[in-house]
Design a protein around this motif. Structure first.
Motif: not given
Ligand SMILES: [Zn+2]
Length: 352
Positions: A38, A101-102, A234, A238
């Motif tokens: 992350h 991710d993100d 993604h 979320h």
């Molecule tokens: Zn995420």
């Protein structure tokens, strides 16, 4: 460090020094692995309460891990090369793919220079709502609130609860209780509970302070220019897709993909399920990801890749490069697959 983390560290150390992971590597090591990251950022001074630290590793650890993986004989490949190897069952050399991710700004400032230095491919799964600020990094806002407050009142599951958060130990316990209650709630209730916490304990300036900076489209473009980046989707907001109706889940997945295509001119071919545990992503979500035309989709179910995953390209497991376990021997243990084999009762696939 939480008590659970301390236990896992002890268990991992015991496994490592037993040497079992080397002896059993042929059986459980699989053919490759996907690594989840992350944040990549320099270590911050610790105040002992850092529940989201598990989401961060340092640039030095990333650098060291890349060297180690190469030294262990793995190829570091892009997601499309990973898919090709699985589909063609080309397992002459073991392989690893790095995924983030993100879409945090530190991916550009701290991770990208390391990937570029080693000239290795990596993927970022963008959550478009996190990028444009329309959705909260609620896990960080909750951490910020628990850090600054001594007592927190919140209604959980219809009951008014009062949590003390004076000592570090109480802060960990309070964070865990509220965090997991939120994760398990229906989505609408989760959002209204978080909103109530914000109104009571965190103004806009606090929220901005608690929240991690995200990637700009300009940073994305500059990474894309290197030819090393694969952009994946993604979702828009979320949300745990398992909490949504099928149509809503499909919309969440399609919308983020369309926005990324609009901004970059490239339609994302790969997808990551938010949270990615079995409650957030299961059979229904795997089917929707395939229907929408994603070539692969990844969860956070833990494990290495086996030849059989060629039949389950929308339910791929990953291994988290976790902030609490930043040690070379853990990387070797994880890639060896034995911790996951033990965890899954020696089943190779966890795809339902
Ligand atoms: Zn995420």
């Amino acid at each position: 460090m939480s008590r659970r983390t301390a236990f896992y560290k002890f268990a991992l150390n015991s496994l490592y020094y037993s040497g079992a992971h080397r002896a059993l590597k042929g059986r459980f090591g699989g053919v490759g692995a996907l690594l989840t990251l992350h944040h990549v950022q320099p270590d911050r001074p610790e105040d002992g309460f850092s529940p989201n630290r598990i989401l961060a590793i340092t640039p030095e650890f990333l650098d060291q891990t890349i060297r180690q993986i190469v030294a262990l004989g793995y190829d570091i490949v892009s997601l499309s090369e990973m898919r090709r190897r699985l589909r063609e069952q080309d397992f002459r050399r073991p392989f690893v793919s790095f995924t983030l991710d993100d879409g945090y700004a530190d991916n550009y400032t701290h991770a990208f220079p390391v990937f570029r230095k080693h000239d290795i491919p990596f993927a970022i799964y963008l959550c478009t709502g996190l990028m444009d600020g329309s959705v909260d990094q609620w896990w960080r806002i909750l951490e910020g609130i628990v850090r600054q407050e001594k007592q927190i009142e919140v209604e959980l599951d219809g009951t008014n609860r009062v949590f003390t958060a004076k000592t570090t130990r109480e802060k960990w316990r309070t964070f865990d209780a509220i965090y997991w209650a939120l994760r398990r709630m229906p989505l609408a209730l989760q959002l209204s509970t978080m909103q109530a916490l914000r109104e009571r304990y965190a103004g806009d300036r606090d929220v901005a302070r608690f929240t991690a900076p995200v990637l700009t489209w300009d940073m994305v473009a500059r990474m894309d220019d290197s030819g090393l980046l694969t952009l994946g989707a993604h979702t828009a907001n979320h949300y745990a897709l398992g909490k949504l109706s099928a149509d809503e889940a499909r919309g969440e997945m399609a919308r983020s993909s369309a926005l990324i295509e609009q901004r970059t001119g490239k339609k994302p071919e790969h997808f990551a399920y938010p949270y990615g545990d079995a409650l957030s992503a299961a059979q229904r979500e795997f089917e929707i990801a395939a229907e929408l035309g994603f070539l692969t989709a990844v969860s956070t179910r833990k494990g290495v890749l086996f030849p059989e995953h060629a039949e389950h390209l929308h339910a791929l497991p990953r291994i988290s490069l976790n902030g609490d376990y930043q040690q070379a021997r853990n990387v070797e243990l994880f890639l060896g697959g034995l911790p996951f084999a033990l965890f899954h009762g020696f089943r190779k696939l966890d795809v339902n």
